[in-house]
Motif scaffolding. Sequence first.
Motif, mmCIF file in Angstrom:
data_model
loop_
_atom_site.group_PDB
_atom_site.id
_atom_site.type_symbol
_atom_site.label_atom_id
_atom_site.label_comp_id
_atom_site.label_asym_id
_atom_site.label_seq_id
_atom_site.Cartn_x
_atom_site.Cartn_y
_atom_site.Cartn_z
ATOM 1 N N ARG A 195 -8.322 10.493 1.753
ATOM 2 C CA ARG A 195 -9.099 9.879 1.254
ATOM 3 C C ARG A 195 -9.708 9.556 0.452
ATOM 4 O O ARG A 195 -10.555 8.281 -0.265
ATOM 5 C CB ARG A 195 -10.514 9.897 2.410
ATOM 6 N N HIS A 196 -10.036 10.862 0.154
ATOM 7 C CA HIS A 196 -11.241 10.761 -1.564
ATOM 8 C C HIS A 196 -10.725 10.995 -3.087
ATOM 9 O O HIS A 196 -10.776 10.400 -4.071
ATOM 10 C CB HIS A 196 -12.456 11.654 -1.808
ATOM 11 N N VAL A 197 -9.013 11.180 -2.414
ATOM 12 C CA VAL A 197 -8.383 11.039 -3.776
ATOM 13 C C VAL A 197 -7.368 9.821 -3.836
ATOM 14 O O VAL A 197 -7.197 9.715 -4.806
ATOM 15 C CB VAL A 197 -7.241 12.485 -3.802
ATOM 16 N N VAL A 198 -6.410 9.866 -3.171
ATOM 17 C CA VAL A 198 -5.712 8.496 -3.380
ATOM 18 C C VAL A 198 -6.136 7.375 -2.976
ATOM 19 O O VAL A 198 -5.599 6.548 -3.395
ATOM 20 C CB VAL A 198 -4.341 9.500 -2.300
ATOM 21 N N GLN A 257 -7.474 5.427 -5.608
ATOM 22 C CA GLN A 257 -6.490 5.023 -6.436
ATOM 23 C C GLN A 257 -5.633 3.978 -6.401
ATOM 24 O O GLN A 257 -5.145 2.978 -7.173
ATOM 25 C CB GLN A 257 -5.663 6.107 -7.605
ATOM 26 N N SER A 258 -5.123 4.445 -4.986
ATOM 27 C CA SER A 258 -4.419 3.257 -4.588
ATOM 28 C C SER A 258 -4.683 2.067 -4.159
ATOM 29 O O SER A 258 -3.453 1.191 -4.627
ATOM 30 C CB SER A 258 -2.905 3.947 -3.129
ATOM 31 N N LEU A 259 -6.045 1.653 -4.198
ATOM 32 C CA LEU A 259 -6.250 0.351 -3.343
ATOM 33 C C LEU A 259 -6.349 -0.147 -5.043
ATOM 34 O O LEU A 259 -5.905 -1.777 -4.940
ATOM 35 C CB LEU A 259 -8.135 0.709 -2.793
ATOM 36 N N ARG A 260 -6.776 0.213 -5.920
ATOM 37 C CA ARG A 260 -6.700 -0.056 -7.535
ATOM 38 C C ARG A 260 -5.280 -1.002 -7.593
ATOM 39 O O ARG A 260 -5.023 -1.676 -8.375
ATOM 40 C CB ARG A 260 -7.078 0.467 -8.375
ATOM 41 N N ARG A 261 -4.623 0.341 -7.551
ATOM 42 C CA ARG A 261 -3.213 -0.337 -7.863
ATOM 43 C C ARG A 261 -2.719 -0.802 -6.956
ATOM 44 O O ARG A 261 -2.324 -1.354 -8.093
ATOM 45 C CB ARG A 261 -2.196 1.108 -7.740
ATOM 46 N N SER A 262 -3.330 -1.679 -6.349
ATOM 47 C CA SER A 262 -2.445 -2.646 -4.770
ATOM 48 C C SER A 262 -3.301 -3.632 -5.088
ATOM 49 O O SER A 262 -2.391 -4.641 -4.531
ATOM 50 C CB SER A 262 -2.632 -1.969 -3.186
ATOM 51 N N VAL A 263 -3.785 -4.196 -6.605
ATOM 52 C CA VAL A 263 -4.485 -5.851 -6.668
ATOM 53 C C VAL A 263 -3.493 -6.423 -6.902
ATOM 54 O O VAL A 263 -3.507 -7.974 -6.164
ATOM 55 C CB VAL A 263 -5.652 -5.414 -7.343
ATOM 56 N N SER A 271 2.373 5.925 -5.323
ATOM 57 C CA SER A 271 2.317 6.214 -7.024
ATOM 58 C C SER A 271 1.471 7.262 -7.407
ATOM 59 O O SER A 271 1.334 6.909 -8.503
ATOM 60 C CB SER A 271 2.084 4.607 -7.824
ATOM 61 N N VAL A 272 0.986 7.625 -6.192
ATOM 62 C CA VAL A 272 -0.832 8.477 -6.848
ATOM 63 C C VAL A 272 0.701 9.740 -6.980
ATOM 64 O O VAL A 272 0.773 10.502 -5.623
ATOM 65 C CB VAL A 272 -1.672 8.604 -5.416
ATOM 66 N N PHE A 277 1.051 -1.258 0.176
ATOM 67 C CA PHE A 277 0.036 -0.195 -0.202
ATOM 68 C C PHE A 277 1.212 0.963 0.171
ATOM 69 O O PHE A 277 0.653 1.765 -0.577
ATOM 70 C CB PHE A 277 -0.639 0.457 1.254
ATOM 71 N N ARG A 278 2.014 1.190 0.045
ATOM 72 C CA ARG A 278 2.690 2.592 0.443
ATOM 73 C C ARG A 278 3.405 2.571 -0.673
ATOM 74 O O ARG A 278 3.208 3.691 -1.556
ATOM 75 C CB ARG A 278 4.241 1.784 1.362
ATOM 76 N N GLY A 279 3.618 1.422 -1.734
ATOM 77 C CA GLY A 279 4.002 1.797 -3.055
ATOM 78 C C GLY A 279 2.780 2.494 -3.575
ATOM 79 O O GLY A 279 2.928 3.330 -4.568
#
Lengths: 258, 230
Positions: B141-144, B147-153, B120-121, B114-116
């Motif tokens: 909460r609303h911007v980062v 997006q980061s959740l999507r990228r950590s899949v 990345s955002v 998640f840090r990565g």
Amino acid sequence: MDRRTYLKTTGGAVTGISLAGCLGGLGGGDDSEIVAGTAPGFPPFEMKEGGDLVGFDVDLLSAVVEETDYTLADEWEEFEFDSLIPALQNDRIDVIAAAMTIEPGREETIAFSDPYYDANQSVLVSEDASVDWQSLEDLEGATVGAQSGTTGESVVESELIEPGIIAQGDYNTYDNYVLGVEDLENGNVDALVLDVPVAETFASERAVTVAFTHETNEQYGFGLRQGEEELQTALNDGLATVRDSGRYDELVDEWFGN
Amino acid sequence: MERLSFVATPLQAGDWAFVFENAGYLLGGTAITIVLTVASVLLGFLVGFPAGAIEVYGGRYSAGVVSTAGVVLRGTPILVILIVLFFVVSIDSAFLAAILGLGLRSAAYQSQIFRGAIQSVDSGQIEAARSVGMSQLKAIRHVVVPQSLRRSVPGFQNEFTIVLKDTSIAFAIGLAELLSRSYDLFVQQTTAVLEIVLFASAIYFVLTFSTNRALDRLADAYAIPGGETA
């Protein structure tokens, strides 16, 4: 550092801590009920059949405890062999019945009942192997395997590796003897060192054969916490009764008779 | 030189029959494996996601504590973690100790996933969010986070697979799941080693494959149309 060494280290640390008395036992419950622990996967001493724990150790301990004022909890606790002593130290179990050899190293941390079985070791080789090995000296340059934490392993370490008969790199350690036998059949290892009755079980089921038997003059005992003389005396008396009544011989016939 | 046979032990019908007779026993072990994995990964997520955020946005003190804990957990073999929890900390139930051990170690790994993803955002997005009047917390909460959740899949899929397979180590503290039960079976019928291992591997494969596919679907469903992908 491999897995086994880690276990030894952590096991040692755990033992040290528990000896330092930092740990409250779980205690509670009925004092006369004892919980037994074993490490299945060592036929015919202890193994799983259809999900049930069976074997010589299981039957013998039940028979022995029956002769005492103690009762055995219905559920046996199962661990890897290397975890049994820490489990005993932490009061998770009260007695170890797992074909455990009585040896000075173990006696530093736990106590044993009187011996109940001679722990001689067999050297198992593949049926296809055209070797004529009669003693440990003959194994020079061979690759040898044993199960982690067993007497077989200590024989390999103290009588093969230390005198330089085999190199440390030629020793394979297994979680479970069945995998060692598999390796033996496939020619990945030349010999396995394991307890006589276990070796005979494999020799009758697999394409392996006993090359020779190595007398260790060691014996199995039930493992107990130190300072529990009452339980120790009770088990020793129970064992004597079971031997005198002929029940012991019946069990030997049942589990080791071919 | 002799011709090498493909498999050393011939696949015997009797051994397969033995495997299927005992399929129930193995599936019972599978249930333990699944419960252990789900609980551990969930605990890992609940602890790991905030930990990752703290490492990025936290103050010197909080980020330092979290990152030190992570380094310790990642640097300790899982076997040692389990043994310490069960025998030294003396957690009563092996199940609880296993979930806690696997879960905390997973949290340490997930925090880095998640840090990565958070890093990345692009930081310009936070500035943009702040400039339209969002607070720092709201911007995160609303911007980062979305997006980061999507990228950590992809990283999360990896972590799930690792935890699934590491549940086997729980037998050191007496918890017999799928792999330990496989051992029990081939001790019973020693000729069936290959068949049992194949069967257990197939179960592991089905679990891994189906979960990863489900996560792929999830990622597709929530993908941002025309947005940057991981």
